[in-house]
Write an enzyme that holds these catalytic residues in place. Structure first.
Site, mmCIF file in Angstrom:
data_model
loop_
_atom_site.group_PDB
_atom_site.id
_atom_site.type_symbol
_atom_site.label_atom_id
_atom_site.label_comp_id
_atom_site.label_asym_id
_atom_site.label_seq_id
_atom_site.Cartn_x
_atom_site.Cartn_y
_atom_site.Cartn_z
ATOM 1 N N ARG A 269 7.129 -2.215 7.617
ATOM 2 C CA ARG A 269 7.897 -1.810 6.344
ATOM 3 C C ARG A 269 8.054 -1.998 5.589
ATOM 4 N NH1 ARG A 269 6.056 0.312 10.010
ATOM 5 N NH2 ARG A 269 6.274 2.745 11.280
ATOM 6 N N SER B 4 10.692 9.445 8.759
ATOM 7 C CA SER B 4 11.396 9.067 9.240
ATOM 8 C C SER B 4 12.995 8.331 8.005
ATOM 9 C CB SER B 4 11.444 8.082 9.940
ATOM 10 O OG SER B 4 10.353 8.135 10.584
ATOM 11 N N GLU C 49 15.336 3.824 4.852
ATOM 12 C CA GLU C 49 13.125 3.633 4.732
ATOM 13 C C GLU C 49 12.663 4.092 3.459
ATOM 14 O OE1 GLU C 49 10.850 4.412 8.333
ATOM 15 O OE2 GLU C 49 9.058 4.308 6.658
HETATM 16 C C1 LIG Z 1 6.088 13.598 7.159
HETATM 17 C C2 LIG Z 1 6.200 12.484 6.803
HETATM 18 C C3 LIG Z 1 5.859 11.596 8.496
HETATM 19 C C4 LIG Z 1 4.948 9.896 7.866
HETATM 20 N N1 LIG Z 1 5.478 9.330 9.060
HETATM 21 C C5 LIG Z 1 5.252 7.993 8.732
HETATM 22 C C6 LIG Z 1 4.627 7.426 10.018
HETATM 23 O O1 LIG Z 1 4.645 7.292 10.860
HETATM 24 N N2 LIG Z 1 4.533 5.698 9.681
HETATM 25 C C7 LIG Z 1 5.349 5.139 8.232
HETATM 26 O O2 LIG Z 1 4.890 4.087 7.780
HETATM 27 N N3 LIG Z 1 5.404 5.818 7.363
HETATM 28 C C8 LIG Z 1 5.568 7.674 7.463
HETATM 29 N N4 LIG Z 1 5.662 8.320 6.149
HETATM 30 C C9 LIG Z 1 6.009 7.265 4.853
HETATM 31 C C10 LIG Z 1 5.032 7.733 3.892
HETATM 32 O O3 LIG Z 1 3.879 8.301 4.456
HETATM 33 C C11 LIG Z 1 4.758 6.276 4.326
HETATM 34 O O4 LIG Z 1 5.566 5.665 3.565
HETATM 35 C C12 LIG Z 1 3.095 6.352 2.713
HETATM 36 O O5 LIG Z 1 2.605 4.877 2.418
HETATM 37 C C13 LIG Z 1 3.664 6.472 1.495
HETATM 38 O O6 LIG Z 1 2.491 6.767 0.078
HETATM 39 P P1 LIG Z 1 2.611 7.041 -0.902
HETATM 40 O O7 LIG Z 1 1.237 7.516 -1.340
HETATM 41 O O8 LIG Z 1 2.962 8.587 -0.519
HETATM 42 O O9 LIG Z 1 3.439 6.786 -0.914
HETATM 43 P P2 LIG Z 1 4.723 7.179 -2.737
HETATM 44 O O10 LIG Z 1 5.954 7.416 -1.476
HETATM 45 O O11 LIG Z 1 4.373 7.920 -3.845
HETATM 46 O O12 LIG Z 1 5.900 5.962 -2.726
HETATM 47 C C14 LIG Z 1 5.964 5.329 -1.918
HETATM 48 C C15 LIG Z 1 6.071 3.309 -2.304
HETATM 49 O O13 LIG Z 1 4.634 2.364 -2.760
HETATM 50 C C16 LIG Z 1 5.210 2.385 -4.080
HETATM 51 N N5 LIG Z 1 3.309 2.661 -5.042
HETATM 52 C C17 LIG Z 1 2.036 4.376 -4.100
HETATM 53 N N6 LIG Z 1 1.474 3.500 -4.501
HETATM 54 C C18 LIG Z 1 1.743 2.232 -5.996
HETATM 55 C C19 LIG Z 1 0.017 1.417 -6.257
HETATM 56 N N7 LIG Z 1 -1.529 2.483 -6.100
HETATM 57 N N8 LIG Z 1 0.865 1.077 -6.397
HETATM 58 C C20 LIG Z 1 1.970 0.107 -6.209
HETATM 59 N N9 LIG Z 1 2.815 0.909 -5.439
HETATM 60 C C21 LIG Z 1 2.805 1.944 -5.271
HETATM 61 C C22 LIG Z 1 5.552 3.664 -4.805
HETATM 62 O O14 LIG Z 1 5.991 2.789 -5.857
HETATM 63 C C23 LIG Z 1 6.847 3.441 -3.491
HETATM 64 O O15 LIG Z 1 7.845 2.425 -4.278
HETATM 65 C C24 LIG Z 1 6.045 9.054 6.444
HETATM 66 C C25 LIG Z 1 5.947 10.688 6.033
HETATM 67 C C26 LIG Z 1 6.301 11.562 5.503
HETATM 68 C C27 LIG Z 1 6.299 12.763 4.912
#
Ligand SMILES: Cc1cc2nc3c(=O)[nH]c(=O)nc-3n(C[C@H](O)[C@H](O)[C@H](O)COP(=O)(O)OP(=O)(O)OC[C@H]3O[C@@H](n4cnc5c(N)ncnc54)[C@H](O)[C@@H]3O)c2cc1C
Length: 362
Positions: A189, A261, A358
Site C-alpha cells: 500500500r 479497511s 490505511e
Molecule cells: C469499500 C471499499 C473497499 C476497498 N477495498 C480495497 C482493497 O481491497 N484494496 C485496496 O488496496 N484498497 C481498497 N480500498 C481503498 C481505496 O479503494 C483505494 O485506496 C483506492 O486506490 C483509492 O482511490 P481513489 O481514487 O478513491 O483515491 P482517493 O481516496 O481520492 O485518494 C487516495 C490518495 O491518492 C492520491 N491521489 C488520488 N489520485 C491521484 C492522482 N491522480 N495523482 C496523485 N495522487 C492522487 C490522493 O491525494 C490520496 O493521497 C477500499 C475502499 C473502499 C471504500
C-alpha cells in the site's frame, strides 16, 4: 459519471483528438465534498478544480503555478480519505478518461489509461481487450490514478505486479514526466507518490502491462473455495468470483459510508512475533519472505470484541472489524477518527501492536 472509453492504437493521436473536444474544466469556490468521499463526510473545500483534458489542465497549471504554493490535495473518488474538517485549500480532481493500447508483444498487451477512469471499469475493459492479471483486483473502489499511488491490492495481487510506467505532472518544474515501474518504489500500500513525490506529482495516466495468456491467480483461499474442485477457470470467472466475494463481505460504500479497511495489517519483526505468539497462539498472521510477520488487523480488532461497536455517529461494521462506517449517515470525520483511536488503544493494550491507518486522515 459517464464512461468515455476511446479505443485507438496510437495514444498520442488520442490526445490530439481529445484536445478538439469541448473542454469542461470546473473551478468552483466553497464546494461541498460529500459526494467526493466514500465516507460521505459533509465538508467544504475552499476551491475545487476538476478537468477532463490533461493538456488543458497542464496549460492552466503552468500559467497558475502559484496555486501549488498553497494547500492543495489531489483526489480521485475519495475512497481512502477521511475529512475531519473543511479543506482550506484547493482540491484537484482529474476526470480524464481516455484509454488505449499503446504497445503489444507476443505475450503482453500494454494499456494506457488516464487517471480519472474508475478502477473497476478499467479492469472490466482490460479483460474485454484480452489483457489479463487485474481480475483479482476487481471492484476495488477508486480511480486508475490512485491505483499506483496506493499500490492497491487484494486477493493475492497488487497493482505493482502489472504496472509498466506512470506519466505524472511534476509540480517542481511543471513538466510531464514518465517513471518506470522499477522507480516507483512500490511496497505494501505504498509507492514513491506517497513519499518522495508526495505533493509533487499529479498522476496523469498509467500504462499497465497485461498478459495475453490467462493465468488464473487462485492463491487466496476465498477464491479457491468459491469454485468446484477441478472447475475450468478463466479471468472472467475469477473476476466474477472476486466481485461476489467482495459484495458479500464488504459494506457497499454507496449505501453506507466507509473507506474499506481502515487500518493496515501491521508488520512486525521476528523477535516481537516470537514473544507475541507465545502469549496468543491463535494469532492470525502471514510470514513474509524477509523474516517479518504480517498480522491480521481485522482479526485482532474482532478479538477485542469491537464488531458493531458504536461511537457517536460512527461504528465498526458488524461483520468486518476492519471497516469503520458512517452509521448515522451524518457522522463527522472527528467522530470516525475518535473511534479509530479507541480501536488503536484496545488493540495495543491486548497485543502490544500499533495499528496504522490505511485511510488518509485530513
Ligand atoms: C469499500 C471499499 C473497499 C476497498 N477495498 C480495497 C482493497 O481491497 N484494496 C485496496 O488496496 N484498497 C481498497 N480500498 C481503498 C481505496 O479503494 C483505494 O485506496 C483506492 O486506490 C483509492 O482511490 P481513489 O481514487 O478513491 O483515491 P482517493 O481516496 O481520492 O485518494 C487516495 C490518495 O491518492 C492520491 N491521489 C488520488 N489520485 C491521484 C492522482 N491522480 N495523482 C496523485 N495522487 C492522487 C490522493 O491525494 C490520496 O493521497 C477500499 C475502499 C473502499 C471504500
Amino acid at each position: 459519471m459517464t464512461k468515455m472509453f476511446i479505443q485507438k492504437q496510437n495514444y498520442s493521436k488520442l490526445y490530439v483528438s481529445l484536445h478538439k473536444t469541448v473542454i469542461k474544466m470546473k473551478d468552483i469556490r466553497n464546494y461541498c465534498l460529500k459526494e467526493h468521499n466514500t465516507f460521505k463526510i459533509d465538508v467544504l473545500a475552499d476551491r475545487f478544480i476538476s478537468f477532463d483534458d490533461s493538456s488543458e489542465f497542464i496549460q492552466f497549471a503552468q500559467g497558475n503555478n502559484a496555486l501549488f504554493n498553497n494547500k492543495f490535495l489531489i483526489t480521485g473518488e475519495g475512497s481512502n480519505l477521511l475529512f475531519t474538517k473543511d479543506f482550506n485549500g484547493t482540491i484537484i480532481h482529474p476526470e480524464t478518461k481516455a484509454i488505449g493500447v499503446v504497445r503489444e508483444s507476443s505475450d503482453y498487451i500494454y494499456i494506457k489509461a488516464e487517471a480519472g477512469i474508475n478502477w473497476d471499469d478499467f479492469v472490466a475493459d482490460t479483460i474485454s481487450r484480452g489483457g489479463f492479471g487485474l481480475e483479482n483486483l476487481s471492484l476495488i473502489p477508486g480511480t486508475v490514478g490512485a491505483s499506483v499511488v496506493q499500490n492497491i491490492g487484494a486477493y493475492g495481487a497488487e497493482a505493482a505486479d502489472f504496472v509498466d510506467s506512470v506519466d505524472y505532472f511534476c509540480l517542481s518544474d511543471f513538466k510531464v514526466k514518465t517513471i518506470s515501474k522499477n522507480d516507483c518504489d512500490f511496497a505494501y500500500r505504498n509507492s514513491i507518490f506517497k513519499n518522495e513525490l508526495k505533493g509533487k506529482a499529479i498522476v496523469l495516466s498509467v500504462v499497465y502491462r497485461l498478459s495475453k495468456n490467462a493465468v488464473c491467480n487462485t492463491s487466496y483461499a476465498d477464491i479457491q473455495n468459491y469454485f468446484k474442485a477441478g472447475e475450468e477457470l478463466n479471468p472472467s470467472k475469477i473476476r466474477k468470483a472476486v466481485i461476489d466475494i467482495r459484495e458479500n463481505k464488504l459494506p457497499d460504500h454507496k449505501k453506507i459510508g466507509n473507506a474499506g479497511s481502515f487500518f493496515k495489517n501491521p508488520i512486525i519483526e521476528k523477535q516481537q512475533f516470537v514473544e507475541l505468539i507465545k502469549k496468543c497462539p491463535d494469532l492470525r498472521y502471514y510470514e513474509l519472505p524477509d523474516d517479518r510477520y504480517k498480522l491480521a488487523a481485522g482479526w485482532m480488532i474482532d478479538q477485542c470484541n469491537l464488531k458493531g461497536y458504536e461511537h457517536k455517529g460512527a461504528a465498526i461494521h458488524e461483520n468486518q472489524a476492519l471497516v469503520l462506517i458512517n452509521k448515522s449517515g451524518k457522522t463527522t470525520g472527528d467522530e470516525v477518527s475518535e473511534l479509530a483511536e479507541i480501536v488503536h488503544a484496545k488493540v495495543f493494550q491486548k497485543y502490544g501492536v500499533e495499528l496504522e491507518p490505511e485511510v488518509i486522515i485530513l
